[in-house]
Design a protein around this motif. Structure first.
Motif, mmCIF file in Angstrom:
data_model
loop_
_atom_site.group_PDB
_atom_site.id
_atom_site.type_symbol
_atom_site.label_atom_id
_atom_site.label_comp_id
_atom_site.label_asym_id
_atom_site.label_seq_id
_atom_site.Cartn_x
_atom_site.Cartn_y
_atom_site.Cartn_z
ATOM 1 N N ILE A 151 0.829 -1.216 0.000
ATOM 2 C CA ILE A 151 0.000 0.000 0.000
ATOM 3 C C ILE A 151 0.859 1.260 0.000
ATOM 4 O O ILE A 151 0.408 2.329 0.404
ATOM 5 C CB ILE A 151 -0.982 0.015 1.196
ATOM 6 C CG1 ILE A 151 -0.254 -0.081 2.529
ATOM 7 C CG2 ILE A 151 -2.021 -1.094 1.053
ATOM 8 C CD1 ILE A 151 -1.156 0.173 3.745
ATOM 9 N N ASP A 153 3.197 4.176 -2.011
ATOM 10 C CA ASP A 153 3.507 4.871 -3.260
ATOM 11 C C ASP A 153 5.024 4.968 -3.323
ATOM 12 O O ASP A 153 5.641 5.752 -2.591
ATOM 13 C CB ASP A 153 2.865 6.259 -3.248
ATOM 14 C CG ASP A 153 3.217 7.083 -4.484
ATOM 15 O OD1 ASP A 153 4.030 6.616 -5.311
ATOM 16 O OD2 ASP A 153 2.690 8.209 -4.603
ATOM 17 N N CYS A 160 7.574 6.003 1.505
ATOM 18 C CA CYS A 160 8.054 4.682 1.068
ATOM 19 C C CYS A 160 9.308 4.234 1.798
ATOM 20 O O CYS A 160 9.592 3.036 1.874
ATOM 21 C CB CYS A 160 8.271 4.653 -0.447
ATOM 22 S SG CYS A 160 9.729 5.548 -1.038
ATOM 23 N N VAL A 197 -5.129 5.632 4.278
ATOM 24 C CA VAL A 197 -5.223 5.219 2.877
ATOM 25 C C VAL A 197 -6.574 5.754 2.409
ATOM 26 O O VAL A 197 -7.618 5.256 2.842
ATOM 27 C CB VAL A 197 -5.137 3.690 2.729
ATOM 28 C CG1 VAL A 197 -5.389 3.296 1.270
ATOM 29 C CG2 VAL A 197 -3.776 3.182 3.181
ATOM 30 N N CYS A 214 -3.010 4.276 -1.860
ATOM 31 C CA CYS A 214 -1.729 4.193 -1.164
ATOM 32 C C CYS A 214 -1.762 5.029 0.115
ATOM 33 O O CYS A 214 -2.555 5.953 0.264
ATOM 34 C CB CYS A 214 -0.595 4.694 -2.060
ATOM 35 S SG CYS A 214 -0.332 3.697 -3.541
#
Length: 328
Positions: A151, A153, A160, A197, A214
């Motif tokens: 989930i 990006d 991330c 999300v 995401c």
């Protein structure tokens, strides 16, 4: 057990599983505009684990659960309750707990998921503890398992770099010997937009169906709320047990950010040598981070019988909570 004897739940086995693939900060430097120095300075993370394409959350949960059961010396069919804390379930339904139950060969225990994001394992322990204390169950399996990489990006350098995949598990058993002393859980949904999300099966469904759902996070605001609420939960936990800060032997915190962990340790007046830290090697594994850290510290012998352990977490929702236990 006589009527005046008190029932406790205590952890009798721990387990953990991390996927084989290691994603280092150097690897991320080749993927997104970031640097090892930037990530390490702000988060304390050096590397994280990423599940293989063929691995699901239930796969990770099963590996951790089987180790916890083996270390506890109990058979899966003797479980009276199975709870999986996860934000990244295999399916919308059935629950990951039901999928895990089938793999373990247990055919009768209630099995369900709890979704409280990074506080999920603490929430799950709170529920299991109440089942055991009231006599509704005698033995429970609680698992925190996540595939957070699914989930993320991977073009968003602010999120991330933070997360990883993994699973941790504990087996609890009811008895007269003190184990879990108290649990404390809270939530405040008015802050939900700060960490979320923003799509699902009944809201912003086009984004969900296109694979664009995401994780998003307003990092500075989340950091401030985490430090504030975790400080408050420490005070609440100690007061509920008439304990002083120095009565706590070990802090096993949610592994989100080394600065948040250090702030909680400062609140307790606890040296970092008495804090279990895995964020440098695991990243933030959300609901799996506390059981993974606990398992590591139990397995390597740091946490000893008779010592007092404080676990605390903060997550999206916002949710936060703590568990205080006497290791036995």
């Amino acid at each position: 057990m006589t009527p005046d004897q008190k029932t406790y739940s205590r952890i009798i086995g721990t387990g953990g599983y991390l996927p084989e693939r290691i994603l280092s900060n150097a690897d991320l430097e080749r993927m997104v505009d970031t640097s090892d120095e930037w990530i390490l300075t702000r988060t304390g993370i050096r590397e994280r684990r990423i599940a293989a394409d063929y691995e699901s959350t239930c796969d990770l949960a099963e590996r951790a659960a089987r180790e916890a059961l083996a270390r506890a010396g109990v058979a899966p069919e003797t479980l009276d309750l199975i709870i999986v804390a996860t934000t990244t379930p295999d399916l919308v339904f059935p629950s990951t707990a039901c999928l895990l139950q089938a793999r373990l060969g247990n055919r009768s225990a209630p099995a369900f998921d709890i979704q409280a994001v990074c506080t999920g394992f603490v929430y799950a322990l709170d529920v299991a503890d109440k089942y055991l204390r009231t006599g509704a169950a005698k033995r429970a399996l609680v698992v925190g398992a996540e595939t957070m990489s699914r989930i993320l990006d991977w073009s968003d350098r602010g999120t991330c770099v933070l997360f990883g995949d993994g699973a941790g598990a504990v087996v609890l058993e009811a008895g007269e010997e003190p184990g879990i002393l108290s649990t404390h859980i809270h939530a405040d949904g008015t802050y939900s937009d700060l960490l979320m999300v923003p799509a699902g099966v009944s809201r912003n469904t086009e984004q969900w169906q296109s694979g664009g759902a995401c994780l998003t996070m307003q990092g500075n605001s989340v950091f401030r709320m985490a430090v504030k609420t975790l400080g408050e939960i420490v005070d609440e936990t100690l007061a509920a047990n008439a304990m002083r800060r120095e009565d706590v032997d070990w802090l096993v915190p949610h592994q989100a950010n080394i600065r948040i962990i250090q702030a909680t340790a400062d609140k307790l007046g606890m040296p970092m040598e008495r804090v279990v830290v895995t964020v440098d090697r695991h990243g933030n594994t959300s609901g799996a981070s506390i059981p993974l850290a606990l398992h590591e510290a139990v397995k390597d012998g740091r946490i000893q019988v008779g010592e007092t352990v404080l676990m605390e977490a903060f997550g999206g929702g916002f949710t936060w909570g703590s568990v205080l236990l006497k290791w036995s």
